[in-house]
Design a protein around this motif. Structure first.
Motif, PDB file in Angstrom:
ATOM      1  N   GLY A 104      39.005  38.965  42.960  1.00 45.32           N
ATOM      2  CA  GLY A 104      38.042  38.835  41.857  1.00 45.32           C
ATOM      3  C   GLY A 104      38.534  37.873  40.795  1.00 45.32           C
ATOM      4  O   GLY A 104      38.932  36.757  41.112  1.00 45.32           O
ATOM      5  N   GLU A 105      38.552  38.324  39.576  1.00 35.81           N
ATOM      6  CA  GLU A 105      39.002  37.428  38.515  1.00 35.81           C
ATOM      7  C   GLU A 105      40.517  37.541  38.315  1.00 35.81           C
ATOM      8  O   GLU A 105      41.031  37.161  37.258  1.00 35.81           O
ATOM      9  CB  GLU A 105      38.225  37.688  37.219  1.00 35.81           C
ATOM     10  CG  GLU A 105      38.119  39.139  36.841  1.00 35.81           C
ATOM     11  CD  GLU A 105      37.322  39.333  35.561  1.00 35.81           C
ATOM     12  OE1 GLU A 105      37.035  40.492  35.220  1.00 35.81           O
ATOM     13  OE2 GLU A 105      37.000  38.333  34.899  1.00 35.81           O
ATOM     14  N   THR A 106      41.218  38.034  39.282  1.00 27.93           N
ATOM     15  CA  THR A 106      42.674  38.215  39.311  1.00 27.93           C
ATOM     16  C   THR A 106      43.150  39.208  38.251  1.00 27.93           C
ATOM     17  O   THR A 106      42.386  39.676  37.424  1.00 27.93           O
ATOM     18  CB  THR A 106      43.476  36.894  39.131  1.00 27.93           C
ATOM     19  OG1 THR A 106      43.473  36.564  37.749  1.00 27.93           O
ATOM     20  CG2 THR A 106      42.914  35.775  39.955  1.00 27.93           C
ATOM     21  N   ALA A 107      44.451  39.449  38.290  1.00 24.68           N
ATOM     22  CA  ALA A 107      45.035  40.430  37.368  1.00 24.68           C
ATOM     23  C   ALA A 107      44.948  39.954  35.921  1.00 24.68           C
ATOM     24  O   ALA A 107      45.064  40.746  34.988  1.00 24.68           O
ATOM     25  CB  ALA A 107      46.482  40.691  37.748  1.00 24.68           C
ATOM     26  N   ILE A 108      44.770  38.667  35.742  1.00 25.97           N
ATOM     27  CA  ILE A 108      44.686  38.139  34.371  1.00 25.97           C
ATOM     28  C   ILE A 108      43.356  38.552  33.738  1.00 25.97           C
ATOM     29  O   ILE A 108      43.270  38.795  32.541  1.00 25.97           O
ATOM     30  CB  ILE A 108      44.855  36.603  34.379  1.00 25.97           C
ATOM     31  CG1 ILE A 108      46.227  36.220  34.936  1.00 25.97           C
ATOM     32  CG2 ILE A 108      44.674  36.015  32.989  1.00 25.97           C
ATOM     33  CD1 ILE A 108      47.413  36.813  34.193  1.00 25.97           C
TER      34      ILE A 108
END
Lengths: 542, 355
Positions: free
Chosen positions: B268-272
């Motif tokens: 998805g939008e990554t851990a960030i």
């Protein structure tokens, strides 16, 4: 060619008088020779004017001296020593400073920060700026040259005149002995111009050398010790002001005889074309920028508005031309109430507008002149049928304007941004006047335009007046509004302080009016409302 | 922009609401107000807030330098992703829990993470400054490339968008100081990335406000021509500022990954998860003031910490809605407070050859 630089080195007569000697400078750009074998000798401690029309090569020559351009041929000699400047830093280090026409200041920074920018003294092993030293040095400079500025004020709080002094201080701070001023008076009020002359005198008294670039004859005659005129990239002579006349100088500069005084022979004023009453425009913060102004411009009349920029002229003109809706008051055009009319309807009805900012409002910079020629007429039957633009017709029109108004270079396919400011202005004036308007609202029509073209634009305005058109002229150039106008209003903080016959007031009186001094302080309030703004004053006598 | 609304009135209303909430919370501890108050006051929320603030505050600090110099770095999110991912994967490769040349592999991974972000920023700088590309498009490209590259590389190594876990930084406890009541545990018994965040903010503030370089950065964003004619190379100043934004964002991304996450989720939008964009909102909210941006990141990270605590307690909180709060705040600040002023030349390439 004699060579005073090497003469000195050979132990000949000391020639320390020459602060700057540009020797046979030629600067070629692809396809253009901007400077052609130009000689310039500037004596130390003098004010030397570099006079010429737009595009004569003045700024190019100074950019060579300031290290922005490298000359194709020729030598730059500063203080008797031949130099080659690759970048402004080298020129600065050699004691040459430049005050640009558009100030090179950071508005959000303080005066002190601006003055020291790029040359900040450091402390703590370079980890911090030594503010105390900057302040001390600025104070010393101010004492020495009689300036007064507050080093902790931010630049955007300062008047234009004060900003210019900051620019001068900036150059002095860097140790400049030769100061180049590019069109220094273009943005100043008459009083500020006087102050500037005082500053220049003080600087030369202390041994500094000034070169100032101008296209205004009066300025060169008044302030300079020597004048070098440039025309088409060549220097056409150096003269001293007391050995010449304005007429001779103008001829030298333009290359032909020039009529300096616009000749406005009397014309009978006719019916009112534009009449606005009680116009009030509020700014974003509810401050009144234009307060209850009445104005009436008749057919065959030029009505001038003089004032320092930013006193409500722009907003007043916006309200009249339909760029902004007034908060109160009405605008009548040729007998009809047009207050709520769109800009387009007003153009169609015959209201032409030469806007004050040619880049923002007058032209679309990346468009060529053909495209620019149709702006404002893109829906008129003359150029468009059923929403399709007749580009051949527009091109003919653009070429007509270019020819009639002497736009150079005469290339309709070139983008607007490639033309010099003066030529852009000529094109806009041409486009607007060729609409065959009933009313021309001209805001600073000759700003940045050289005298040859200025004369032409003035003639066209007077011709319109003879044809019985109405002209509303806004300008910060006093000589211009005074010479052209039949009636003259002075605007200050959004109000007309006075409406007068331009021949009956002196430039000094106008200057004071522009600074907000009322004609008769004792009954200022009464006078304001009783001034007869509705009738042309002595229109028939002039 | 609406200028009529008095800032004092707004602050007054907010203050009154806060006071009302605190009073209500104290009087009715079992009510919503009471639960919220007890969570807000709990030390674990504060600790979480500080750790969650790291990527936001450091990316915002980097963004301040870039944008003040005239280069809008909208790719901060991408820089966070790149640095977080490379920090984790390098630590994994070297083998976590061991050390080389006296430095634990976490720190080697951290260094490589910062380096990766710096390199990305350098490429962004070249594209924007020398090639005069549109900064917004180039910034979006940085984000999109990072968004694709991290999970892709992860898939090659781990056969999954998510990396293996590598463990986290240990808390560094400073003796004596950590015993100070109320805030000792907060500031002096905390993982290293929090110290870095606080230190970097101080350094950033000093650099921007007290050094000649800071003035050049400001001048380069307000009126590059003025800086140029004053004899300073605008190009170099902008390069320095953008590269610095890569360093700061890298500290934030690598610090967050190794100090908080311990692993990198690339789906998805990554851990960030958009923290780079919240950073942009934060520095705009703070009007480019480094310390204000730190405060802003505390505010936004605090909201996230609150939401996590509430979820832990079993309250259903709409995460997505909470995430919109920073952006709504920025719009409110930009429109109603109107204090934020973009640098005059922000977003424009500078061409020194003009006239």
């Amino acid at each position: 060619m004699s060579d005073p630089g090497t003469a000195t080195e050979r132990g000949g007569r000391p020639n320390a008088e020459l602060a700057v000697h540009l020797d046979g400078i030629t600067k070629r750009f692809p396809g253009v020779v901007a400077n052609d074998d130009v000689d310039l000798r500037v004596e130390r401690g003098s004010v030397h004017a570099l006079l010429g029309e737009n595009g004569a090569g003045k700024t190019t020559l100074m950019n060579v001296l300031y290290g922005l351009y490298e000359p194709t041929e020729g030598r730059v000699v500063v203080d008797g020593e031949e130099r080659s400047f690759d970048r402004p830093r080298d020129a600065i280090d050699a004691g040459v400073g430049m005050i640009h026409q558009h100030f090179m200041l950071v508005d959000t920074m303080t005066v002190a920060e601006n003055i020291a920018l790029g040359s900040e003294p450091r402390k703590w092993w370079g980890l911090a700026v030594d503010h105390d030293r900057i302040d001390r040095e600025i104070e010393d400079l101010c004492d020495r040259y009689g300036f007064s500025v507050d080093p902790s004020a931010t630049v955007d709080e300062l008047s234009v005149g004060a900003q210019q002094r900051v620019e001068i201080l900036k150059a002095l701070y860097r140790g400049a002995d030769v100061l180049i001023l590019d069109e220094p008076t273009a943005v100043l009020t008459p009083q500020e111009v006087e102050d500037l002359y005082g500053v220049l005198e003080e600087l030369t008294d202390q041994g500094k050398t000034i070169i100032f670039i101008t296209h205004k004859l009066g300025e060169a005659m008044h302030a300079a010790d020597a004048i070098t005129a440039l025309r088409d990239g060549k220097s056409v002579g150096t003269v001293e002001p007391d050995e010449t006349t304005r007429e001779e100088l103008a001829e030298l500069m333009v290359g032909r005889e020039v009529l300096l005084e616009a000749d406005s022979e009397p014309v009978d004023a006719g019916r009112p074309i534009l009449s606005a009453s009680g116009l009030t425009v509020e700014g974003n913060r509810g401050v009144e920028l234009v307060s209850d102004i009445d104005i009436e411009v008749h057919a065959g009349e030029i009505f001038g508005i003089a004032g320092v920029d930013g006193n409500g002229q722009s907003e007043l003109i916006d309200a009249i031309t339909g760029l902004r809706t007034p908060d109160e008051g009405t605008v009548h055009f040729d007998g009809e109430n047009v207050t709520s009319w769109s800009r387009r309807r007003r153009i169609d009805a015959g209201m032409a507008h030469v806007p004050e900012d040619r880049h923002e409002q007058g032209l679309v910079m990346p468009f060529d002149l053909v495209e620019n020629a149709v702006l404002g007429s893109q829906r008129s039957a003359r150029f468009a049928t059923n929403g399709r633009i007749d580009w051949d017709g527009v091109r003919d029109h653009a070429e007509d304007v270019i020819q009639t108004y002497d736009v150079r270079p005469p290339d309709a396919d070139a983008d607007a941004e490639s033309f010099s400011g003066g030529n852009q202005q000529k094109f806009i004036v041409g486009r607007e006047l060729e609409r065959d308007p009933e009313l021309v609202v001209a805001t600073h029509p000759t700003r940045g335009v050289d005298i040859g073209s200025t004369e032409f634009i003035h003639d066209r305005l007077l011709e319109l007046r003879r044809e019985g058109k109405a002209v509303l002229l806004v300008s910060s150039k006093l000589d211009e509004v005074q010479a052209l106008s039949d009636r003259l209003a002075v605007i200050y903080e959004g109000e007309f302080v006075d409406v007068t016959d331009p021949d009956a007031v002196t430039e000094e009186e106008l200057g004071l009016l522009m600074a907000g001094e009322r004609p008769d302080e004792t009954d200022a309030r009464g006078r304001e409302s009783t001034v007869d703004v509705d009738k042309p004053a002595d229109g028939g006598e002039r | 922009m609406i200028d009529d609304i008095d800032r004092r009135t707004v602050l007054g209303i907010l203050g009154a609401l806060t006071a009302l909430w605190i009073v209500a919370g104290l009087v009715f501890p079992d009510s919503w107000a009471g639960v919220l108050l007890s969570i807000t006051a709990s030390p674990s929320t504060h600790t979480a807030m500080l750790r969650l603030a790291v990527p936001i505050a450091l990316a915002a600090l980097g963004g301040i330098f870039a944008e003040k110099s005239g280069v809008i770095n909208i790719g901060l999110e991408g820089l966070l992703i790149v640095s977080a991912f490379s920090a984790i994967i390098v630590t994994f490769w070297l083998g976590s829990g061991e050390s080389t040349m006296l430095l634990s592999h976490h720190w080697w991974g951290f260094a490589v993470g910062v380096l990766a972000s710096t390199l990305f920023a350098l490429i962004f700088a070249i594209v924007c400054i020398d090639f005069k590309a549109d900064q917004i498009i180039a910034g979006l490209a940085v984000w999109l490339i990072a968004l694709g590259l991290a999970p892709f590389a992860s898939r090659i190594v781990f056969d999954s968008p998510n990396t293996a876990g590598v463990g986290r930084f240990q808390n560094v406890t400073i003796p004596v100081l950590s015993e100070i009541p109320f805030f000792g545990y907060l500031l002096f018994d905390t993982p290293p990335q929090v110290y870095l965040m606080l230190g970097a903010t101080a350094v950033g503030w000093y650099l921007l406000n007290r050094t000649a370089f800071g003035r050049w950065v400001v001048a380069s964003g307000e009126n590059p021509k003025a800086l140029d004619t004053a004899g300073v190379d605008v190009r170099k100043v902008r390069y320095a500022a953008v590269v610095l934004s890569g360093v700061f964002a890298g500290l934030g991304g690598a610090g967050f990954a190794l100090g908080q996450l311990g692993t990198f989720a690339g789906g998805g939008e990554t851990a960030i998860g958009g923290r780079g964009f919240i950073a942009i909102a934060t520095y705009l909210f703070a009007n480019y003031h480094p310390i204000g941006a730190l405060g802003g990141s505390f505010l936004f990270a605090g909201l996230e910490a609150l939401q996590i605590q509430l979820q832990n307690l079993g309250y259903a909180v709409p995460t997505e809605l909470i995430r919109t709060i920073p952006y709504v705040t920025v719009i409110v600040v930009l429109v109603f407070v109107g204090k934020t002023r973009l640098p005059e030349a922000a977003g424009e390439a500078y061409d020194s050859d003009e006239d």
